[in-house]
Design an enzyme around this catalytic site. Structure first.
Site, mmCIF file in Angstrom:
data_model
loop_
_atom_site.group_PDB
_atom_site.id
_atom_site.type_symbol
_atom_site.label_atom_id
_atom_site.label_comp_id
_atom_site.label_asym_id
_atom_site.label_seq_id
_atom_site.Cartn_x
_atom_site.Cartn_y
_atom_site.Cartn_z
ATOM 1 N N GLU A 1 78.561 -16.260 -77.698
ATOM 2 C CA GLU A 1 80.086 -15.705 -77.847
ATOM 3 C C GLU A 1 80.975 -16.310 -76.592
ATOM 4 O O GLU A 1 81.548 -15.693 -75.799
ATOM 5 C CB GLU A 1 80.115 -14.168 -77.588
ATOM 6 C CG GLU A 1 79.476 -13.557 -78.894
ATOM 7 C CD GLU A 1 79.749 -11.948 -78.976
ATOM 8 O OE1 GLU A 1 79.949 -11.347 -78.145
ATOM 9 O OE2 GLU A 1 79.354 -11.662 -79.881
ATOM 10 N N GLU B 1 73.787 -13.055 -85.224
ATOM 11 C CA GLU B 1 74.199 -11.667 -84.648
ATOM 12 C C GLU B 1 74.893 -10.623 -85.692
ATOM 13 O O GLU B 1 76.197 -11.241 -85.926
ATOM 14 C CB GLU B 1 74.531 -11.678 -83.242
ATOM 15 C CG GLU B 1 74.703 -10.382 -82.568
ATOM 16 C CD GLU B 1 75.553 -10.533 -81.291
ATOM 17 O OE1 GLU B 1 74.817 -11.387 -80.304
ATOM 18 O OE2 GLU B 1 76.399 -9.618 -80.932
#
Length: 495
Positions: free
Chosen positions: A255, A350
């Site tokens: 991220e 994810e």
């Protein structure tokens, strides 16, 4: 986990109906009506019937109300040439798309600690259940790891932590010592059970001495340490190999546009491109490392991040593909990224389940959007987030995700199975690595995806997303079979 996502989980001023409608439009909100919450599920009974009927098609079922949990059904599903007016899912094995690498979870440091803390008999049984594919086992074939700590470790750490004010540009103090208590022992047992399992590693943060703010949370990688950080990856892959663990792929940063987590790092697309083309890629080449480099590893609302790096000819030559989460964006964007560079792969790495879970709503969204949606949009894998947490969603860092529901809840010596366990099981047990997605239509409220396995068998995963039971046909070539799913149910069919 994005902070705004976690805050949304605390919004409770919706009616259950309104919240469920939002659930199916976005993964950010789920119904919080305590009456609708399903407690952690005990181990499903999945043994074959004593006297099985003759059936051309094996059928494994999970009901949306959790009354049936990933159980093989004793039904006669035999192909015939009879005609009826039911909606028909037509399989076309001549239209072949991507190869599948696997389905699984992130084995966080916290997950490893909880599993490793089980009594030996329960630990052994659980690892076999997860990573074998025979009998009642679910055949998990892909695991994501954090390179250093994630936010689901008790505290942040890297593999080269040194006193403040010092540096270690030669990485002489690099070591995996913090992983030797739990993660490495569990990984070694997993690899012994399934030597072909694929492992993807990604860092949440570099060592703090490499960062602009000297902190595990936020900051950027100092340009003068790009080369050192590339060697940090090399040392990690070599150290894991020395432990008998082969890392199939890495992403440079988890991220990279979310620097509010603990740990985290801000790494914009131009910085990641620079890091790959002038440092990481050449370092892997020099060290003769074949581990794949997969870019981005963040939300589908910013596909241009991945596309821009792949389109850079010097960076792109080192890149296998790009990885995505869905806390923002649309799953169909994966097809846009694929179309921009069809020779590069896409991965789904994810998605969390927020606790407490609404079993039926989460089952429907995760199967429909990820197991079916991501693979229909070219993903080679689907990974749910954390494999295990305790009943209070621990462990996690200060500021890390405090409502992440594990696929397993481990409470001392007790293990229970939650919705993500069943989401992955419906694919992982049957769609083995090396399977290829084949074409199927989507009639009405029956999203589905089909695969051809290396052994020649066909696998079809179907969700009834309507509010009523649905009979339907499965047709391949000139024969078909009629099946039925209750509203909210998931079925996997194998023939």
């Amino acid at each position: 986990m994005p902070i705004n996502v976690k805050l949304m989980r605390h919004i409770t001023n919706f009616s259950c109906t309104a919240a469920l409608l939002l659930l199916f439009a976005t993964p950010l909100i789920s119904c919080k009506d305590k009456k609708a919450i399903v407690d952690p599920i005990t181990k499903p009974g999945t043994t074959d019937p004593v006297v099985p009927v003759r059936s051309d098609v094996q059928f494994w079922l999970t009901e949306g109300d959790a009354t049936v949990l990933f159980k093989k059904q004793n039904l006669a599903l035999n192909f015939n040439t009879n005609l009826n007016s039911n909606p028909t899912i037509e399989i076309d094995a001549t239209q072949v798309s991507q190869t599948i690498d696997g389905f699984g979870y992130t084995l966080t440091g916290g997950s490893a600690t909880l599993i490793n803390g089980l009594p030996e008999d329960k630990k052994s049984a659980l690892l076999n259940e997860l990573f074998k594919s025979d009998s009642t086992h679910i055949g998990v074939s892909y695991i994501r790891l954090s390179l250093g700590a994630s936010d689901l470790d008790p505290a942040p750490f890297s593999y080269d932590d040194i006193p403040a004010g010092e540096t270690d540009v030669n990485l002489t103090r690099f070591n995996l010592d913090k992983e030797k208590a739990d993660l490495l022992p569990i990984l070694k047992r997993i690899v012994a059970i399934n030597p072909d399992i694929k492992l993807l590693s990604c860092p949440w943060s570099p060592p703090t001495w490499m960062k602009t703010n000297g902190s595990f949370k936020g900051g950027s990688l100092k340009p003068e340490y790009y080369g050192v950080y590339a060697n940090y990856f090399v040392k990690y892959i070599q150290a894991m190999k020395a432990e008998g663990i082969v890392i199939d792929a890495i992403t440079p940063q988890n991220e990279p546009l979310h620097d509010g987590n603990n740990p985290s790092l801000k790494m914009i697309a131009t910085e990641q491109a620079e890091f790959i083309k002038n440092h990481l890629g050449p370092a892997f080449k020099t060290a003769n490392i074949s581990t794949k480099i997969i870019v981005y590893d963040h939300n589908l609302d910013k596909p241009e991040y991945a596309i821009s790096i792949i389109n850079d000819p010097e960076a792109g030559k080192y890149v296998d593909g790009s990885a995505f989460h869905l806390y923002a964006g649309n799953i169909n964007t994966m097809s846009q990224v694929h179309a921009a560079n069809p020779q590069k792969h896409v991965y789904f790495t994810e998605q969390w389940v927020g606790g407490p879970s609404n079993f039926g709503g989460d089952l429907k969204w995760h199967v429909g959007t990820l197991i079916i949606g991501a693979t229909r949009n070219w993903s080679r894998n689907v990974l749910e987030w954390n494999l295990a947490a305790d009943p209070q969603y621990n462990p996690h860092t200060d500021g890390g995700c405090n409502t992440c529901l594990g696929a397993l809840t481990i409470d001392g010596s007790s293990v229970s199975r939650n919705v993500a366990y069943y989401v992955i099981a419906h694919a992982s047990k049957f769609v083995v690595a090396g399977s290829k997605r084949i074409a199927s239509n989507v009639p009405g409220s029956l999203p589905n995806v089909a695969f051809k396995r290396p052994d020649g068998k066909t696998v079809l995963i179907v969700l009834n997303e309507s509010n009523v039971p649905q009979a339907f046909n499965i047709k391949q070539d000139d024969k078909q079979v009629t099946a039925t799913l209750n509203n909210g149910a998931v079925g996997t069919y194998i023939w």
